[in-house]
Write an enzyme that holds these catalytic residues in place. Structure first.
Site, mmCIF file in Angstrom:
data_model
loop_
_atom_site.group_PDB
_atom_site.id
_atom_site.type_symbol
_atom_site.label_atom_id
_atom_site.label_comp_id
_atom_site.label_asym_id
_atom_site.label_seq_id
_atom_site.Cartn_x
_atom_site.Cartn_y
_atom_site.Cartn_z
ATOM 1 N N CYS A 65 -7.253 0.387 -0.449
ATOM 2 C CA CYS A 65 -6.055 0.021 0.300
ATOM 3 C C CYS A 65 -6.171 -1.407 0.835
ATOM 4 O O CYS A 65 -7.104 -1.723 1.588
ATOM 5 C CB CYS A 65 -5.812 0.984 1.455
ATOM 6 S SG CYS A 65 -4.342 0.557 2.419
ATOM 7 N N CYS A 119 -5.978 1.561 9.397
ATOM 8 C CA CYS A 119 -5.094 0.532 9.942
ATOM 9 C C CYS A 119 -4.090 1.224 10.848
ATOM 10 O O CYS A 119 -4.113 2.451 10.984
ATOM 11 C CB CYS A 119 -4.418 -0.240 8.802
ATOM 12 S SG CYS A 119 -2.991 0.601 8.080
ATOM 13 N N LYS A 134 11.473 2.302 4.403
ATOM 14 C CA LYS A 134 11.241 3.664 3.923
ATOM 15 C C LYS A 134 11.910 4.681 4.846
ATOM 16 O O LYS A 134 12.179 4.413 6.018
ATOM 17 C CB LYS A 134 9.740 3.936 3.838
ATOM 18 C CG LYS A 134 9.002 3.843 5.163
ATOM 19 C CD LYS A 134 7.509 3.985 4.946
ATOM 20 C CE LYS A 134 6.734 3.792 6.253
ATOM 21 N NZ LYS A 134 5.281 3.855 6.040
#
Length: 568
Positions: A434, A473, A207
């Protein structure tokens, strides 16, 4: 060699320009999921496959597959949309998702709880509003973000125009999006000219993120991006941009070769060359970013491997000319301006605090209904901030009283109802949707801020802004590594504690303690708050105090980011 490439890289290259078998998977009614390979490809189309982790164990006991659903993220450069678009997205939340809207830290919307049979209707409805989800995720340039700057009307208009231009230029081009989601016929044939003149069939290694900031405000955390454009404004006009390169906050536990890093200012370009410069820099990463190790594939690692001298040489080669020397600039904050602010054009702008960006009707707080009512009468626009808040922008003088009446009627929070710490806190979604979450984040933030507020009140610093960010996370979605207090989930109820960022977004924090519970976190922070209250200098922020007093070592290299300052 192709056999040395990671699976994700091979999937991209063999996907027929991001088609894969997505269409076939959407037609398969026997499962709520899509094929594993296609889960990599749907990210490029703006969607992540997830499941409800709250019911995962129960469904396993019942011998049912996980309750698969999808998150859909939109491409919305600069975070600006019309009231009509707002109302349309509000309807989509009911018709295709879980009856909520979520504002992200990249100035766009996420829809959650979208079942497979609702994916195509959702994207079609969004398309009719003039919005798409193309490239909101995946190994391409993501949503381009920018300063909100409601008070600098002319500058903001130019910044928004440029963010849209950069987004359009770096958008992936394959007709796969129109074919799969909008029902258009396939127009590409094997052997014809490739569909992606910029990305080619292999796209980017990972990304890529671009942000535009206008000093003295850094509300987009410009240095956390692969490319940061820092506007140099003189006499109300943009004279050009300093360019920061190599920012990125993702990291992985147990992999010390991964680390967050803030971007470094490389030079200056005139305003009419900013989009060209972004394209050239993205092309450098396309051609030189690692294709064999995805953990080492972000632009920050490319720059660390090759060096800034190499980057300047490549930029001159790709762009045809070198950057100029960087111009002076100064940031003084990375937060939002809450309440009413009057712009240069005489219109007003109201910034509302939206906790964790979640727009829903809560018990005793009809937030979503209120914003729907405002959208029905508003004739300006809405602007999403990179801090998950919302600006009701360009309110005309004769409309301001009507908007304020709705704010009062529904008790909306213009920042005055929340503590300075709470209104600047951020979190990612984490549980229950998630798949990467190790600990709670959005659902935990209200409890955490309440307890931190109580400790700050006791220490006599309740009126002090302290930047707190929580993620489930280590991936950094809520930018925890530039917070004064950052928590990243390590296990259920356990977090890594990071301390020492500043309030300008110019300094990363450092790991202080690992894998600790709430009781330990609070017991660490309580004496720090008390010492800060007693020893702080005029205008000194909490993170600056921690560094000045030696509690946090801010000089350690990002390459040793995973080393805790205090061992357990």
């Amino acid at each position: 060699m192709a056999d040395e490439l990671p699976k994700a890289e091979i999937i991209k290259r063999e996907s027929r320009y991001l088609r894969g078998t997505i269409a076939e998977c959407l037609a398969d009614e026997a499962t709520g999921a899509i094929a594993d390979a296609d889960t990599n490809l749907t990210k490029f189309h703006g969607s992540y496959q997830q499941d409800d982790r709250d019911v995962r164990d129960e469904r396993r006991r019942q011998k049912l597959e996980p309750l698969y659903m999808f998150m859909v993220r939109l491409r919305l450069p600069g975070g600006v949309l019309t009231p009509q678009q707002w109302l349309g997205l509000d309807e989509v939340a009911d018709e295709c998702a879980n009856h909520t809207l979520r504002l992200t830290t990249r100035q766009t919307f996420q829809f959650h709880g979208v079942f497979k049979n609702k994916l195509r209707p959702l994207i079609q409805k969004v398309n009719k509003l003039g919005i798409d989800s193309r490239g909101a995720c995946g190994d391409v340039n993501r949503n381009v973000v920018s300063n909100v700057n409601p008070h600098e009307s002319q500058v903001h208009a130019e910044i928004h125009r440029l963010s849209a231009e950069i987004s359009q230029r770096l958008m992936w081009r394959s007709s796969a999006y129109a074919e799969i989601w909008l029902g258009e016929e396939c127009v590409h044939r094997v052997g014809e000219e490739e569909e992606e003149p910029f990305y080619s069939y292999y796209y980017l290694p990972r990304k890529f993120k671009i942000a535009l900031a206008v000093p003295p405000e850094n509300d987009c955390d410009v240095f956390a991006n692969d490319i940061g454009l820092i506007a140099i404004v003189e006499s109300g006009e943009i004279r050009g941009f300093n360019i920061s390169v190599g920012g990125g906050l993702g990291t992985t536990y147990g992999e010390p070769e991964t680390y967050p890093r803030l971007g470094r200012v490389a030079g200056f370009v005139p305003p009419d060359q900013a989009a060209d410069a972004c394209e050239a820099i993205t092309a450098i990463q396309r051609d030189f970013g690692s294709r064999t190790n995805r953990s080492h594939a972000r632009f920050k690692y490319t720059l660390d491997d090759y060096g800034m001298d190499w980057f300047h040489e490549k930029f001159a080669e790709y762009r045809g000319e070198s950057m100029e020397d960087a111009r002076p600039y100064h940031f003084d904050n990375n937060g939002d301006r809450f309440g009413w602010v009057e712009g240069e054009n005489g219109n007003s702008h109201l910034t509302l605090m939206i906790q964790s960006g979640r727009i829903a009707d809560f018990d005793g707080y009809s937030l979503r209904t209120a914003l729907r009512e405002i959208a029905r009468v508003h004739i300006g626009e809405f602007r999403i901030t990179c801090n998950q808040n919302l600006v009701i922008a360009n309110v005309t003088p004769d409309q301001k009283q009507r908007i304020q009446a709705l704010v009062d009627q529904y008790g909306l929070d213009d920042g005055s109802r929340s503590s300075p710490m709470k209104r600047n806190a951020m979190s990612c979604v984490a549980f229950p949707t998630c798949g990467l979450a190790m600990a709670e984040s959005e659902r935990y933030l209200p409890e955490l801020t309440r307890k931190l507020d109580a400790m700050m009140e006791e220490a006599g610093i309740a009126d002090t802004q302290i930047n707190v960010r929580v993620t489930g996370c280590p991936n950094g979605c809520a930018r925890p590594y530039v917070a004064e207090i950052g928590l990243t989930g390590k296990a259920l109820g356990k977090y890594n504690l990071y301390l020492g960022g500043d309030t300008k977004g110019e300094r990363m924090n450092r790991l202080y303690r690992e894998n600790i519970d709430e009781e330990t976190i609070l017991s660490i922070l309580k004496p720090m708050f008390e010492r800060f209250a007693a020893e702080r200098e005029d205008g000194e922020g909490f993170g600056d105090f921690l560094v000045r007093s030696g509690i946090v070592d801010a000089d350690r290299s990002p390459r040793v980011f995973h080393e805790a300052f205090v061992s357990e």
